[in-house]
Motif scaffolding. Structure first.
Motif, PDB file in Angstrom:
ATOM      1  N   GLY A  72      -9.506   3.047   3.310  1.00 16.86           N
ATOM      2  CA  GLY A  72      -9.006   3.449   2.012  1.00 16.86           C
ATOM      3  C   GLY A  72      -9.397   4.844   1.586  1.00 16.86           C
TER       4      GLY A  72
ATOM      5  N   ASP B 249      -6.160   0.962   7.993  1.00 16.01           N
ATOM      6  CA  ASP B 249      -7.108   1.798   7.264  1.00 16.01           C
ATOM      7  C   ASP B 249      -6.449   3.107   6.840  1.00 16.01           C
ATOM      8  OD1 ASP B 249      -9.012  -0.127   7.643  1.00 16.01           O
ATOM      9  OD2 ASP B 249     -10.157   0.976   9.155  1.00 16.01           O
TER      10      ASP B 249
ATOM     11  N   ALA C 230      -3.963   2.453   3.971  1.00 15.41           N
ATOM     12  CA  ALA C 230      -4.656   2.203   2.706  1.00 15.41           C
ATOM     13  C   ALA C 230      -5.064   3.502   2.021  1.00 15.41           C
ATOM     14  CB  ALA C 230      -5.882   1.325   2.950  1.00 15.41           C
ATOM     15  N   GLY C 231      -5.261   4.560   2.812  1.00 15.22           N
ATOM     16  CA  GLY C 231      -5.666   5.838   2.249  1.00 15.22           C
ATOM     17  C   GLY C 231      -4.526   6.743   1.846  1.00 15.22           C
TER      18      GLY C 231
ATOM     19  N   LEU D 223       1.093  -4.031   1.813  1.00 12.12           N
ATOM     20  CA  LEU D 223       0.460  -2.709   1.853  1.00 12.12           C
ATOM     21  C   LEU D 223       1.437  -1.656   2.361  1.00 12.12           C
ATOM     22  CD1 LEU D 223      -2.017  -0.834   1.691  1.00 12.12           C
ATOM     23  CD2 LEU D 223      -2.620  -1.594   4.015  1.00 12.12           C
TER      24      LEU D 223
END
Length: 233
Positions: free
Chosen positions: A49, A122, A125-126, A161
Motif C-alpha cells: 500500500g 501490493d 494497493a499503492g 481492488l
C-alpha cells in the motif's frame, strides 16, 4: 550489479497468488538487466500500500495499462509497440522474464514500458484510485488443486481492488487456458457490482492480444483459451 540495484527476493506476506520460479538467464538478458533496470525498473515497495505515483514513472501523462504477470514480456512488448498512445506498467517476479522484457524494450525502442518486480497486489494497493485505463491478467497461475484456490488472483477481494484502480469505463481483461478457472473467473467478475461484462459471456478472442508461445502450447495440448473483458461502471 549489486542487490541494491535489483531486488533478489520478493517479501513473503500472507497468501501468495504466484509461485516464484528459478531460471537461467542468457548473457544478453543479464546485460539488459544490468543496463536497463535502473532506467525502466521499479521495485514494488516492501510495505503493502505504499503510494506509487505513476506520473513519475513515465516522461509524459498518458492512459496507463497494468500488465499483471508479464512472463517473458513478449505480449507486453508487442501490445505496447502497437499502442504508443498508452503507457504500460508490467509487474512480474520471474527474473529472466523481467530481463527479457527489458531486452525487448531496448530492441524495439519502447519508451512507454516500465517493469516492476514484486507482488502485483501490493503494487495495485499503492496506486491511486482510478489511475488505470486497463488491467491485463493473462494466463495467471490457475492453482488447480481445490486447497490452493485461495491463492488465485481472480477472487472477490482482489477484483474489488483492481476495479477500484480503474477509471470509469476502464477495462479488466483476463485470459486463461484452464476451463474450470475460466468459469470461476466469470462467476467472480459477474458478481462484482462495479463491473459490466462487455459481452454476454466469454469474449471472442481479441485481435489485439498477441498469441504467445504459452498459448500455442495450450492449444496444441487441446486446452481452449477463454477471454473475459469487463468494464468499470
Amino acid at each position: 550489479m549489486t542487490t541494491t540495484d535489483f531486488p533478489t527476493t520478493v517479501p513473503v506476506r500472507g497468501i501468495r497468488t504466484f509461485h516464484p520460479r528459478r531460471g537461467r538467464m542468457t548473457a544478453r538478458q543479464t546485460t539488459a538487466l544490468e543496463r536497463l533496470w535502473p532506467v525502466h525498473g521499479l521495485t514494488v515497495p516492501d510495505v503493502p500500500g505504499t503510494p506509487v505515483d505513476p506520473v513519475v514513472l513515465f516522461p509524459r501523462r498518458a492512459p496507463l495499462v497494468l500488465e499483471i504477470g508479464s512472463g517473458m514480456g513478449d505480449t507486453t512488448a508487442a501490445m505496447a509497440a502497437a499502442d504508443p498512445g498508452r503507457d504500460y506498467l508490467a509487474v512480474e517476479v520471474h527474473t529472466p522474464g523481467i530481463a527479457n522484457l527489458l531486452d525487448l524494450i531496448s530492441q524495439h525502442g519502447l519508451e512507454n514500458v516500465r517493469v516492476a518486480r514484486g507482488d502485483a497486489l501490493d503494487l495495485v494497493a499503492g496506486l491511486p484510485e482510478g489511475s488505470l485505463d486497463a488491467v491485463h491478467v493473462f494466463f495467471p497461475d490457475p492453482w488447480p488443486k481445490a486447497r490452493h484456490h485461495k491463492r488465485r488472483i481472480i477472487q472477490p477481494p482482489h477484483v474489488a481492488l483492481l476495479r477500484s484502480r480503474l477509471g470509469p469505463g476502464g477495462r479488466l481483461h483476463c485470459a486463461t487456458d484452464w476451463a474450470e478457472y475460466a468459469e470461476a473467473m466469470r462467476q467472480t467478475l459477474d458478481a462484482d457490482p462495479g463491473l459490466v461484462n462487455a459481452h454476454s459471456g466469454f469474449a471472442p478472442r481479441p485481435a489485439h492480444r498477441p498469441v504467445t508461445k504459452f498459448e500455442r502450447r495450450a492449444l496444441t495440448a487441446g486446452r481452449p483459451i477463454a477471454d473475459l473483458i469487463y468494464h468499470r461502471r
